[in-house]
Enzyme design. Structure first.
Site, PDB file in Angstrom:
ATOM      1  N   ARG A 125       0.969  -1.190  -0.109  1.00 28.52           N
ATOM      2  CA  ARG A 125      -0.048  -0.157   0.035  1.00 28.52           C
ATOM      3  C   ARG A 125       0.738   1.224  -0.019  1.00 28.52           C
ATOM      4  NH1 ARG A 125      -2.235   2.776   4.314  1.00 28.52           N
ATOM      5  NH2 ARG A 125      -2.058   1.192   5.695  1.00 28.52           N
TER       6      ARG A 125
ATOM      7  N   TYR B 240     -16.834  14.249 -15.963  1.00 23.00           N
ATOM      8  CA  TYR B 240     -17.437  12.959 -15.798  1.00 23.00           C
ATOM      9  C   TYR B 240     -18.341  13.082 -14.709  1.00 23.00           C
ATOM     10  CZ  TYR B 240     -17.264   8.041 -14.269  1.00 23.00           C
ATOM     11  OH  TYR B 240     -17.446   6.685 -13.602  1.00 23.00           O
TER      12      TYR B 240
ATOM     13  N   ASP C 267      -7.486  16.208 -16.652  1.00 21.38           N
ATOM     14  CA  ASP C 267      -7.710  15.017 -16.919  1.00 21.38           C
ATOM     15  C   ASP C 267      -7.406  14.693 -18.086  1.00 21.38           C
ATOM     16  OD1 ASP C 267      -9.075  12.380 -17.446  1.00 21.38           O
ATOM     17  OD2 ASP C 267     -10.555  12.769 -15.917  1.00 21.38           O
TER      18      ASP C 267
ATOM     19  N   LYS D   8      -8.846   3.074 -18.992  1.00 21.97           N
ATOM     20  CA  LYS D   8      -9.172   3.020 -20.298  1.00 21.97           C
ATOM     21  C   LYS D   8      -8.064   2.986 -21.219  1.00 21.97           C
ATOM     22  CE  LYS D   8     -12.904   4.907 -18.486  1.00 21.97           C
ATOM     23  NZ  LYS D   8     -12.492   5.021 -17.093  1.00 21.97           N
TER      24      LYS D   8
END
Length: 407
Positions: free
Chosen positions: A64, A117, A189, A214
């Site tokens: 992590r 988005y 973005d 994506k």
């Protein structure tokens, strides 16, 4: 930026997607970097463990907090975007949330493009408000609006270009200029374009974010995000919000994205070629009311294609001469094209933004953003373009016959 310079940089990036950010030579000589599928790392002695936790010695502790496979992905994407550092996250929204939350405190103000988005909209309009951060949504197509709305406590300006879902274009360099001497960060973005088609840092962006789900991955088998910036900003994100929210990327997902990146250049070329052919077909069909695609001369700020953007991309939005029922009938009539959200996969995907990806918007916000009930978004895949077009044609024809009968 001149066309010759863009072409040279593209050729360099086409090599970097394969060779950029290379890990140290594997002791066994593996061509493909090993997958470090481990949750934790052993210390050789207690002093080493203490030193690593104190930041006095480099090395890995717990996945992590960092992992060699994830580090290689971060290094490669940072290099592609022209930054010195990057932080990988479990999802694209994880990257957006961790980045923006690291920059604000209660009482701060942020500026956000009015076309983004749906989940990004929900983050800024709902969650930020809960914690006392005011998000102001403005139309950044007119860059002077940014200047007018900036305040002393504005911490960042956030935008997508092309915007999801109707491909609104924003002039990154003009917006950066409009920000003047403001200390606010410009966050872009860049998911729809990838670093191969658009380079926000060279236009003034301070931070660049991707939904790596994506195009970067490209195979529809990962959800992931990544944020690129300077070393100080990325270190702050990694060691505060990203670490403490636990939105870090798994090693296996990083390994899959590294594999996907190797074909990014050839995939983007095919995606864009196919999209141009699909647009040409849509322009000729009687049921198509309007097409939103940066490659069309009629698109606002079309001039950014070839300057800010190398190509127009692979996502198209269009409206039908119909109502929502007709739009849904068209979607249901498709055969090969998958009715699914997301983009950048080998498969062509289509969806209805008003009821799907942008359903978090209020009706008023959708109207203000230009998201109508008949707006559809298609992410053109890697199939033969003729097969994509044939499926669109049979579905459009089936709805058009009913539309003519009712007219």
């Amino acid at each position: 930026m001149s066309a010759d310079k863009q072409s040279t940089e593209h050729h360099q990036l086409a090599t970097q997607v394969i060779h950029g950010g290379k890990a140290p030579q594997d002791p066994e000589g593996a061509l493909v970097a090993p997958l470090y599928q481990t949750s934790t790392f052993k210390f050789s002695h207690s002093d080493q463990g203490s030193a690593r936790f104190a930041g006095e010695e480099p090395g890995y502790i717990y996945s992590r907090l960092g992992n060699p496979t994830v580090t290689q992905l971060e290094t490669r994407v940072a290099a592609l975007e022209g930054f010195s550092a990057a932080a990988a996250s479990a999802t694209g929204m994880g990257a957006i949330a961790a980045t923006t939350m690291a920059l604000v405190r209660s009482g701060d103000h942020v500026l956000v493009s009015d076309a983004i988005y749906g989940c990004s909209f929900a983050l800024f309009s709902d969650l930020f408000e809960r914690f006392g951060v005011e998000a102001e949504f403005i139309d950044m197509a007119d860059a002077s609006q940014v200047t007018k709305h900036l305040r002393d406590n504005t911490r960042f300006v956030f935008l997508e270009t092309p915007a999801n879902p109707h491909l609104k274009l924003l002039d990154i360099a003009a917006i950066k200029t409009a920000m003047g001497a403001s200390a606010a960060k410009l966050i872009v973005d860049n998911t729809f374009m990838t670093p191969l088609l658009q380079h926000p840092k060279s236009l003034g962006a301070d931070i660049v974010i991707h939904s790596a789900t994506k195009f970067l991955n490209g195979h529809g088998d990962v959800v992931a995000g990544i944020v690129c910036g300077d070393e100080e900003t990325i270190a702050d994100i990694k060691m505060t919000t990203l670490k403490d929210m636990g939105a870090t990327m798994s090693p296996h997902d990083a390994w899959l994205i590294l594999r996907g990146l190797k074909t990014l250049d050839v995939r983007m070329q095919r995606h864009c070629d196919n999209a141009e052919k699909v647009v040409s077909f849509l322009q000729q069909h009687e049921l198509i009311k309007k097409i939103y695609y940066p490659g069309l001369a009629s698109h606002p700020k079309h001039d950014l294609v070839g300057s800010q953007m190398q190509r127009a991309g692979a996502v198209i939005a269009f409206e039908l001469h119909s109502d929502e029922q007709g739009a849904r009938a068209f979607l249901d009539a498709l055969d090969m094209i998958a009715l699914a959200v997301s983009l950048g996969d080998a498969e062509t995907l289509i969806q209805h933004p008003a009821s799907m990806t942008h359903s978090p918007y209020t009706p008023e916000a959708r109207q203000a953003a230009g998201i109508s009930d008949t707006l559809l978004r298609i992410a053109v895949g890697l199939e033969d373009a003729n097969d994509i077009i044939a499926d669109l044609k049979q579905a459009l024809d089936s709805v058009a016959s009913r539309w003519r009968d009712s007219a």
